[in-house]
Design an enzyme around this catalytic site. Structure first.
Site, PDB file in Angstrom:
ATOM      1  N   ARG A 112       0.851  -1.190   0.000  1.00 35.98           N
ATOM      2  CA  ARG A 112       0.000   0.000   0.000  1.00 35.98           C
ATOM      3  C   ARG A 112       0.889   1.244   0.000  1.00 35.98           C
ATOM      4  NH1 ARG A 112      -2.493   0.590   6.163  1.00 35.98           N
ATOM      5  NH2 ARG A 112      -0.512   0.554   7.261  1.00 35.98           N
ATOM      6  N   CYS A 116       4.152   7.948  -5.675  1.00 40.15           N
ATOM      7  CA  CYS A 116       4.835   9.220  -5.448  1.00 40.15           C
ATOM      8  C   CYS A 116       3.786  10.285  -5.138  1.00 40.15           C
ATOM      9  CB  CYS A 116       5.622   9.597  -6.688  1.00 40.15           C
ATOM     10  SG  CYS A 116       6.158  11.319  -6.729  1.00 40.15           S
ATOM     11  N   GLU A 151      -4.102   7.162   6.649  1.00 41.18           N
ATOM     12  CA  GLU A 151      -2.760   7.283   7.225  1.00 41.18           C
ATOM     13  C   GLU A 151      -1.751   7.874   6.238  1.00 41.18           C
ATOM     14  OE1 GLU A 151      -2.837   3.750  10.594  1.00 41.18           O
ATOM     15  OE2 GLU A 151      -1.860   3.334   8.674  1.00 41.18           O
ATOM     16  N   CYS A 159       9.457  10.808  -1.326  1.00 44.78           N
ATOM     17  CA  CYS A 159       9.806  10.209  -2.614  1.00 44.78           C
ATOM     18  C   CYS A 159      10.867  11.090  -3.256  1.00 44.78           C
ATOM     19  CB  CYS A 159       8.579  10.098  -3.516  1.00 44.78           C
ATOM     20  SG  CYS A 159       8.977   9.549  -5.199  1.00 44.78           S
ATOM     21  N   GLU A 309      -8.440   4.347  14.825  1.00 48.50           N
ATOM     22  CA  GLU A 309      -7.899   2.983  14.868  1.00 48.50           C
ATOM     23  C   GLU A 309      -7.116   2.779  16.153  1.00 48.50           C
ATOM     24  OE1 GLU A 309      -5.447   1.571  11.683  1.00 48.50           O
ATOM     25  OE2 GLU A 309      -6.639   2.574  10.135  1.00 48.50           O
ATOM     26  N   TRP A 317       2.988  -5.894  13.274  1.00 45.84           N
ATOM     27  CA  TRP A 317       4.124  -5.295  12.584  1.00 45.84           C
ATOM     28  C   TRP A 317       5.299  -4.980  13.492  1.00 45.84           C
ATOM     29  CZ3 TRP A 317       4.120  -0.693  15.127  1.00 45.84           C
ATOM     30  CH2 TRP A 317       2.889  -0.194  15.559  1.00 45.84           C
ATOM     31  N   GLU A 357      -2.043  -8.417   6.977  1.00 47.08           N
ATOM     32  CA  GLU A 357      -2.446  -8.120   8.358  1.00 47.08           C
ATOM     33  C   GLU A 357      -3.297  -9.231   8.959  1.00 47.08           C
ATOM     34  OE1 GLU A 357      -2.471  -3.371   8.752  1.00 47.08           O
ATOM     35  OE2 GLU A 357      -3.928  -4.084   7.289  1.00 47.08           O
ATOM     36  N   HIS A 360      -3.186  -9.506  12.734  1.00 50.97           N
ATOM     37  CA  HIS A 360      -3.559  -8.319  13.509  1.00 50.97           C
ATOM     38  C   HIS A 360      -4.888  -8.613  14.200  1.00 50.97           C
ATOM     39  CE1 HIS A 360      -4.541  -4.170  14.518  1.00 50.97           C
ATOM     40  NE2 HIS A 360      -3.389  -3.758  14.028  1.00 50.97           N
TER      41      HIS A 360
END
Length: 668
Positions: A112, A116, A151, A159, A309, A317, A357, A360
């Site tokens: 994800r 750029c 996020e 970049c 969240e 992670w 995930e 998670h």
């Protein structure tokens, strides 16, 4: 004009990704959401490939069915633009939109945020899908809020490609009014023959053979934050044009391991400030990080905010992903509510069985409803329903802690006197004793209005401009108490050292002048005359009006002041020229706040967190036991403990590892 979220009470839910599951599962999801008390879910966050299977061809049939199902079940939708995860077809058509890292490597798609931020092709595609969603769902009764992207900057804050280089030059030309001489002066380019004669000579701070120019690097961080912000506002404006009254948000990441964006610049652009917060498994007292993050997010919002969240248990992670202890899920969530959250949400609703995930935690875990997590999720839903009246109330504080992303970025650039300096750690050092004492705290910019505070703390303000420095000094001069940490005021907004001695911008206000810095080696300590020790930093302080409160007892600075106090105008200033041990620092901060007339929220024993929210007709005292022992806490007569509905008079019992929330009439 800020648009408000219309979901009543304390919103409850999480990221809902039904595209990961057969549609026959959706009905069970609705039944279980109602059982848990869920009132709002975020949908569509990573659904771009399904919503737009090929360029310009949209398929909204699945989303139509989902939103109608949510409407039928009385659950609001926080509808996302899915722009954090462009589909594979986009990158096949536009490989130039892939990000390039500092070493010049082009990164591949397959996760994800692999784009750029300066890519025209990405912006065009993002606005196209946002516009299509806005046109179709602007008037849908289930849509309560727009969730823009997800996020920003989590994986692609920087970049270094040629497209980004051109965008950076455009940003610099605007910042320096198209005056290349002004840029050369700001960057100090006479050093190491870095002088620029043409804008096209300027590149991003790519990997190079030695230490990069600090101002170049600082402006780059500013540019990267602004470039992502421009993507947010572009999407938001498309949504707002179609649905003028629907609020828009994007989820910040105000937590220990993220520093890419200047959220002081971002917050005014959001109708509703929302935040993601995850615990650090290695932090044995993560409740302090929750409190700090909550106070900072509330300060950014200027009032209530949404927790978009967090996790019911382990994340996926970290090197070791620790499950939460019994009662921790509830304490974590209600601690966020205590510090201003008007919504509690998780990643995610149903634990994934495939994908990055899959390990998670979620509201509905792999084990299903026969699990402790599910029982805790249902209990929390009932708690939040009982706390509905708290919505809209906010915290009040007489202590402000200065927080500045520019200062953070500048402090952690290479070639400092000590590479051990970490902004977040230095701020937490000072925040923790206040938290343990139950003292309410706001976070502020250096140039904020400080008139409502008794005490302002600047634990780490390496970089400060003239206006910010004058604002802080003026606060003390007009009767406030200001305490400043070491290596503050050292450089201006261009990272130029303020000449004449340290601490630069604050010398006059603090009544001190240092002529040489003596950072300490890792593990090295020096004794203090008050009986404590200090680490990390020392400097040769000369008194120019201040008095010594504590001094070094050993080493090259034996007898030199380490902590000073100064009467400045009608107020008082303090300088901590070192990093005292935790007990010594706590004692100093207790003395400083007591002299400033700052009192705790409530009298509680160690291990009981006390936080207060204030509404127009009542105050709400949150009491959270982190000790596991419980306690009886004095409270006002005539109150009600909201989680149980019981009347309380004079004292409330906080269960071991539990929470109590007492409604107290205003003026009591």
């Amino acid at each position: 004009m800020k648009r408000e979220l219309s979901v009543p009470g304390i919103a409850y839910g999480g990221d809902y990704n039904p595209e990961q599951w057969p549609e026959e599962v959706w009905a069970e999801d609705m039944r279980l959401m109602r059982e848990a008390g869920v009132t709002m879910v975020s949908v569509g966050i990573f659904a771009w490939a399904l919503l737009e299977p090929s360029e310009g061809a949209f398929d909204f049939a699945r989303m139509d069915r989902l939103l109608e199902l949510l409407r039928e079940n009385g659950i609001a939708a926080d509808l996302a633009t899915p722009t954090a995860a462009p589909p594979a077809w986009f990158f096949r058509a536009h490989p130039e939109a892939l990000p390039v890292d500092r070493d010049g490597r082009t990164l591949s798609y397959g996760s994800r945020q692999t784009f750029c931020p300066s890519s025209p092709a990405y912006r065009e595609a993002a606005l196209r899908i946002a516009g299509a969603l806005a046109e179709r769902y602007a008037d849908h009764p289930a849509v309560a809020m727009w969730h823009v992207h997800n996020e920003y900057g989590c994986h692609n804050a920087e970049c270094y490609c040629d497209t980004s280089a051109a965008a950076f030059r455009g940003w610099l030309r605007a910042r320096y009014s198209d005056d290349l001489a002004a840029l050369n002066h700001a960057w100090g380019t006479t050093f190491w023959s870095q002088w620029y004669y043409d804008w096209d000579e300027i590149l991003p701070p790519r990997a190079t053979g030695a230490v990069p120019n600090p101002t170049h690097r600082l402006d780059w961080r500013r540019f990267c934050s602004d470039e992502l912000l421009s993507l947010y506002t572009a999407e938001r404006d498309v949504l707002r044009e179609a649905a003028p009254s629907t609020p828009a948000t994007t989820n910040f990441m105000v937590m220990y391991n993220f520093d890419a964006l200047d959220y002081w610049r971002w917050a005014p652009e959001l109708d509703v400030v929302s935040n993601d917060h995850y615990l650090q498994s290695a932090d044995p007292e993560s409740e302090i990080d929750i409190a700090l993050s909550g106070d900072l997010t509330r300060s950014l919002a200027g009032g209530p905010w949404l927790l978009m969240e967090h996790s019911t248990g382990a994340v996926n992670w970290q090197p070791v992903n620790r499950a939460k202890n019994p009662g921790e899920l509830r304490r974590n969530a209600l601690a966020h509510v205590a510090r201003g959250a008007d919504g509690i949400a998780y990643f995610q609703w149903r634990a994934a069985k495939a994908g990055a995930e899959q390990w998670h935690s979620a509201m509905l875990p792999h084990a299903g409803t026969d699990s402790r997590i599910w029982q805790d999720v249902v209990t929390l839903g009932a708690d939040l329903k009982a706390l509905a009246e708290v919505r809209g109330s906010t915290g009040t504080a007489s202590v402000a802690v200065v927080w500045d992303w520019n200062a953070r970025w500048a402090l952690e650039l290479p070639s400092q006197p000590s590479g051990e300096l970490r902004f977040q750690d230095l701020v937490r050092d000072w925040y923790e004793p206040l938290w343990r004492s139950g003292v309410a705290v706001d976070f502020v910019r250096p140039d904020a209005d400080l008139s409502s505070y008794r005490l302002v703390l600047a634990p780490s303000l390496y970089l400060v401009d003239d206006a910010g420095a004058a604002n802080l000094a003026g606060f003390a001069e007009h009767g406030g108490t200001l305490a400043v940490g070491f290596h503050s005021g050292a450089v201006d907004e261009n990272c130029h050292v303020r000449l004449g001695g340290y601490p630069g911008a604050f010398r006059e206000a603090l009544g001190v002048r240092s002529d040489e810095l003596f950072p300490l080696l890792p593990g090295e300590t020096v004794g203090l005359s008050g009986g404590g020790t200090a680490t990390l930093w020392s400097e040769r302080v000369r008194l120019t009006g201040a008095e010594a409160v504590d001094s070094y007892t050993e080493g090259p600075l034996a007898g030199v002041p380490a902590v000073t106090r100064h009467t400045y105008g009608a107020g008082t200033t303090w300088y901590l020229a070192t990093r005292p041990d935790p007990a010594t620092l706590a004692g100093l901060l207790t003395r400083i706040r007591t002299e400033a007339g700052v009192q705790p929220v409530a009298a509680t024993p160690p291990g009981i967190e006390a936080v207060r929210r204030r509404g127009p007709h009542a105050e709400y005292l949150f009491l959270i036991d982190h000790s596991g022992r419980g306690a009886e806490i004095p409270v006002s007569d005539g109150g009600t403990e909201l989680l149980t509905g019981e009347r309380v008079s004079g004292v409330v019992a906080v269960p071991p590892g539990g929470v109590a929330v007492v409604r107290e009439p205003r003026g009591s």
